[in-house]
Design a protein around this motif. Structure first.
Motif, PDB file in Angstrom:
ATOM      1  N   MET A   1      70.759 -10.141  95.086  1.00 36.55           N
ATOM      2  CA  MET A   1      71.130 -10.949  96.241  1.00 36.55           C
ATOM      3  C   MET A   1      72.640 -10.818  96.458  1.00 36.55           C
ATOM      4  O   MET A   1      73.422 -10.956  95.527  1.00 36.55           O
TER       5      MET A   1
ATOM      6  N   ASP B   1      76.413 -11.697  97.599  1.00 35.53           N
ATOM      7  CA  ASP B   1      77.212 -12.918  97.643  1.00 35.53           C
ATOM      8  C   ASP B   1      77.371 -13.340  99.092  1.00 35.53           C
ATOM      9  O   ASP B   1      77.590 -12.499  99.968  1.00 35.53           O
TER      10      ASP B   1
ATOM     11  N   SER C   1      71.439 -17.885  98.558  1.00 30.86           N
ATOM     12  CA  SER C   1      72.651 -17.288  97.996  1.00 30.86           C
ATOM     13  C   SER C   1      73.834 -18.252  98.080  1.00 30.86           C
ATOM     14  O   SER C   1      74.657 -18.329  97.166  1.00 30.86           O
TER      15      SER C   1
ATOM     16  N   GLU D   1      73.213 -20.969  95.395  1.00 32.17           N
ATOM     17  CA  GLU D   1      73.468 -20.416  94.058  1.00 32.17           C
ATOM     18  C   GLU D   1      74.967 -20.326  93.789  1.00 32.17           C
ATOM     19  O   GLU D   1      75.445 -20.672  92.714  1.00 32.17           O
ATOM     20  N   THR D   2      75.718 -19.874  94.782  1.00 32.64           N
ATOM     21  CA  THR D   2      77.173 -19.779  94.636  1.00 32.64           C
ATOM     22  C   THR D   2      77.775 -21.156  94.387  1.00 32.64           C
ATOM     23  O   THR D   2      78.611 -21.331  93.493  1.00 32.64           O
TER      24      THR D   2
END
Length: 62
Positions: free
Chosen positions: A1, A3, A37, A40-41
């Motif tokens: 995935m 960033d 994404s 998650e970041t």
């Protein structure tokens, strides 16, 4: 995935009030329907208070 871009992160955090904790950022982004994404970041950011959108982007790009 891949960033997410800083723009994607800031779209997910639009209207966020600072300072904000990592948990606050994640909850806000989830409420705005941020993609995986971005979430998650944000979940991988250090557990601290962030003072501004720029502060978030600096940590996210490390």
């Amino acid at each position: 995935m891949a960033d997410p871009s800083p723009i994607d992160i800031q779209k997910a955090l639009g209207g966020m009030e600072y300072p904000a904790s990592r948990e606050d950022l994640v909850k806000h982004a989830e409420g705005k329907g941020a993609d995986g994404s971005v979430l998650e970041t944000l979940k991988n950011l250090p557990d601290r208070e962030f003072d501004s959108p720029t502060d978030v982007n600096k940590e996210a790009s490390r």
